[in-house]
Design an enzyme around this catalytic site. Structure first.
Site, PDB file in Angstrom:
ATOM      1  N   ASP A   1      -4.157  14.241 -56.503  1.00  0.00           N
ATOM      2  CA  ASP A   1      -3.094  14.315 -55.480  1.00  0.00           C
ATOM      3  C   ASP A   1      -3.720  13.559 -54.233  1.00  0.00           C
ATOM      4  OD1 ASP A   1      -1.189  15.588 -57.037  1.00  0.00           O
ATOM      5  OD2 ASP A   1      -1.856  17.627 -56.372  1.00  0.00           O
ATOM      6  N   ARG A   2      -2.806  13.406 -53.326  1.00  0.00           N
ATOM      7  CA  ARG A   2      -3.474  12.771 -51.937  1.00  0.00           C
ATOM      8  C   ARG A   2      -4.448  13.484 -51.231  1.00  0.00           C
ATOM      9  NH1 ARG A   2       0.907  12.285 -47.245  1.00  0.00           N
ATOM     10  NH2 ARG A   2       0.331  14.589 -47.213  1.00  0.00           N
TER      11      ARG A   2
END
Length: 217
Positions: A56-57
């Site tokens: 995830d970012r």
């Protein structure tokens, strides 16, 4: 430059310590992503490396990239076959009950106009299993180790909230934002290979964890 974040490198594999805040895939709204850095990660090869999996970012840590298509296919098969070992550490808003265990909650995707999309427990969803272990407590928060046996979207984040009853600190979707960001870090990854040394990488301890009083455990 991500060239300074290399944790493992050989002729077919590359592992970097992905910074929190850097998306692996280009955002729909535009902006920088891993793709903008691939040209600096060739290390003598003409071909750009390709991400084998996703983080995830706002998750930092070990991200495996392949350096040729044949290796990419083998690495993806290893992920699908469950032979890749991943270890995460996270700071949770509260200490979970018990010291360790297995979270077995299938996950599905839901969406609404008000909140957008998110993952949640769904008996008809995809199987998702995560082993966890409490490592430390400080100022009401807990440092927890997670070892996912599957690789579902947002798996650890949802398993923390719905399996342990407390979100990852700083999770903007399943908890509340924190000035230091989301406290989830992919600290190690290992992948066995036939005829070659295993791919083994460990990411440095994140400073944002230290700022909350948690040191390597």
């Amino acid at each position: 430059m991500l060239g300074e974040h290399v944790l493992f490198l050989d002729g077919e594999a590359l592992v970097i310590d992905k910074p929190a805040g850097l998306p692996v895939d280009p955002p729909r709204a535009g902006g920088l992503s891993l793709e903008n850095h691939l040209s600096s990660l060739t290390f003598g090869f003409r071909r750009w490396p390709a991400a084998v999996h996703r983080l995830d970012r706002d998750t930092s840590g070990c991200l495996l990239l392949s350096r040729n298509p044949k290796a990419h296919a083998r690495f993806q098969q290893a992920f699908e076959g469950g032979t890749v070992a991943k270890r995460y550490v996270a700071v949770l808003d509260r200490a979970p009950e018990g010291g360790d265990g297995i979270i077995d909650l299938p996950l599905g995707k839901v969406s609404s106009i008000e909140r957008g999309w998110r993952m949640t427990r769904d008996p008809r969803g995809k199987a998702a299993r995560t082993a966890w272990r409490l490592l430390a407590e400080h100022d009401g928060r807990a440092l927890v180790e997670f070892r996912p046996a599957t690789g579902r979207t947002h798996q650890i984040r949802v398993h923390a909230l719905e399996g342990l009853g407390t979100p990852v600190t700083g999770d903007p979707v399943y908890g509340a934002a924190h000035p230091g960001g989301m406290m989830l870090h992919a600290i190690t990854v290992s992948l066995p290979r036939d005829g070659k040394p295993d791919i083994v990488a460990e990411a440095p301890w994140p400073e944002r964890f230290t700022a909350l009083g948690f040191t390597p455990a």
